[in-house]
Write an enzyme that holds these catalytic residues in place. Structure first.
Site, mmCIF file in Angstrom:
data_model
loop_
_atom_site.group_PDB
_atom_site.id
_atom_site.type_symbol
_atom_site.label_atom_id
_atom_site.label_comp_id
_atom_site.label_asym_id
_atom_site.label_seq_id
_atom_site.Cartn_x
_atom_site.Cartn_y
_atom_site.Cartn_z
ATOM 1 N N ARG A 163 0.810 -1.216 0.000
ATOM 2 C CA ARG A 163 0.000 0.000 0.000
ATOM 3 C C ARG A 163 0.846 1.270 0.000
ATOM 4 O O ARG A 163 0.463 2.274 0.588
ATOM 5 C CB ARG A 163 -0.980 0.010 1.179
ATOM 6 C CG ARG A 163 -1.952 -1.136 1.201
ATOM 7 C CD ARG A 163 -2.876 -1.147 -0.027
ATOM 8 N NE ARG A 163 -3.679 -2.361 -0.031
ATOM 9 C CZ ARG A 163 -3.308 -3.487 -0.629
ATOM 10 N NH1 ARG A 163 -2.176 -3.551 -1.303
ATOM 11 N NH2 ARG A 163 -4.074 -4.553 -0.578
ATOM 12 N N SER A 237 -11.188 0.639 3.450
ATOM 13 C CA SER A 237 -10.327 0.200 4.547
ATOM 14 C C SER A 237 -9.517 1.383 5.091
ATOM 15 O O SER A 237 -8.750 1.998 4.347
ATOM 16 C CB SER A 237 -9.375 -0.900 4.070
ATOM 17 O OG SER A 237 -10.104 -2.032 3.652
ATOM 18 N N GLU A 333 -4.291 3.809 6.396
ATOM 19 C CA GLU A 333 -4.061 3.781 4.959
ATOM 20 C C GLU A 333 -4.527 5.087 4.336
ATOM 21 O O GLU A 333 -4.052 5.514 3.287
ATOM 22 C CB GLU A 333 -4.811 2.594 4.354
ATOM 23 C CG GLU A 333 -4.564 2.330 2.901
ATOM 24 C CD GLU A 333 -5.268 1.069 2.420
ATOM 25 O OE1 GLU A 333 -5.668 1.052 1.244
ATOM 26 O OE2 GLU A 333 -5.424 0.117 3.204
#
Length: 337
Positions: A163, A237, A333
């Protein structure tokens, strides 16, 4: 290209949070982008906005927001086995995936229904159901903010990680991605082993496997777990799945026998952040206008009139409780602004 003042960003972020930008420009060509950069003052704060699906706005933005609306998808090269597809950074990611499926270009079907734009995909190295952008990435073009110069980046130069990419680390805030080239397969290599894809395909009674069938299965799974931002404000998320040393994982497993883990290279284990958050007691909790989604503890939500600062505080409370219970730090994130 139009310079606007004091613009609401509520419609431009999937959390649906109210915040204002002091200045706002939507650019549809690279020349407009270059002109906008020249208009900026040297000390002016800059925010590049794509689909707004990976930001948490906690306050008004005093600088200038440049909204990326570069559009276009084209086949630029092909050989016997592959096609090279160039997509402009302002294209919607999921619409791009559907376009690839319609043209029998394989490789991105497992990434169906991920929110955001093409430009954000390599920046985040988005991934789902056993596939990441780095698996289908060829190159990208970006404009250096200070000089306005074009530069091409290879996969190696992007330094893809979990990520993340070089655009979130050493080159953060220095470039604006304008287009991405993907190397896709003419003959699909089906990936159905991750998560509930195969089970869902069986439930759908799929007789002949195809990239569309996999896409349909992924869409069905995601829709069953994740709220639609058009109905409930969220950014998908919120936290990354943490990675810990194998020896630490074994110690945790002795204390928490049901803790799941996915072994990686170099004696590392990835732990699902959703499991950690649920075990810490947060799943489905609501606090006025905000909360943790009832079906997926990784998703923080705005039920209508929530404040970004309150969601930020909730995120940090969740982090603290997970760290206290498991000794594991979970990292957002989402970009908190």
């Amino acid at each position: 290209m139009k310079l606007e003042q004091n613009v609401s960003l509520k419609a431009f972020n999937t959390f649906g949070l109210e915040a204002k930008a002091a200045q706002f420009i939507a650019f549809t060509t690279v020349n407009e982008l270059l002109a906008a950069l020249k208009m900026m003052e040297s000390d002016q704060e800059l925010m590049i906005l794509g689909g707004g699906s990976n930001i948490l706005l906690t306050k008004d933005f005093d600088g200038i927001v440049l909204k990326n609306e570069l559009k276009g998808i084209e086949l630029i090269n092909e050989d016997r086995n592959h096609v090279w597809i160039k997509a402009m950074a302002g294209e919607n990611w999921h619409q791009f995936v559907l376009h690839c499926i319609e043209n029998d270009w394989a490789g991105v079907e497992n990434l169906s229904l991920i929110p955001g734009t093409i430009g954000a995909a390599p920046m985040q190295n988005i991934g789902a159901y056993g596939v990441e952008i780095k698996d289908v990435f060829d190159s990208l073009e970006a404009v250096e903010i200070t000089s306005g110069k074009y530069q091409e980046f290879t996969a190696e130069e992007c330094e893809f990680g979990y990520r993340e990419s070089v655009f979130k680390t050493s080159l953060k805030g220095q470039y604006i991605i304008t287009s991405v080239v993907f190397k896709l397969d003419k003959t699909p290599k089906f990936n159905t082993t991750y998560g509930a894809i195969q089970t869902t395909l069986d439930e759908m009674k799929v007789k002949e496997l195809s990239i569309k069938a996999i896409s349909d299965a992924v869409i069905k799974i995601r829709q069953s777990k994740l709220p639609d931002p058009a109905e409930i404000g969220n950014s998908g998320s919120f936290f990354k799945n943490p990675t810990i040393d194998n020896i630490d994982y074994e110690g945790l497993k002795a204390e928490f026998p049901s803790i799941p883990g996915y072994k990686l290279l170099e004696q590392k284990v990835k732990i699902p952040a959703a499991w950690l958050i649920e075990q810490a007691g947060w799943k489905g909790k609501t606090f006025g206008e905000i909360g943790v989604h009832k079906n997926h503890p990784l998703v923080l939500v705005n039920y209508g009139n929530g404040k970004g600062e309150d969601i930020k505080s909730l995120a940090f409370e969740i982090r603290a409780s997970v760290a206290a219970k498991f000794g594991i730090e979970i990292i957002p994130e989402v970009n908190i602004i």
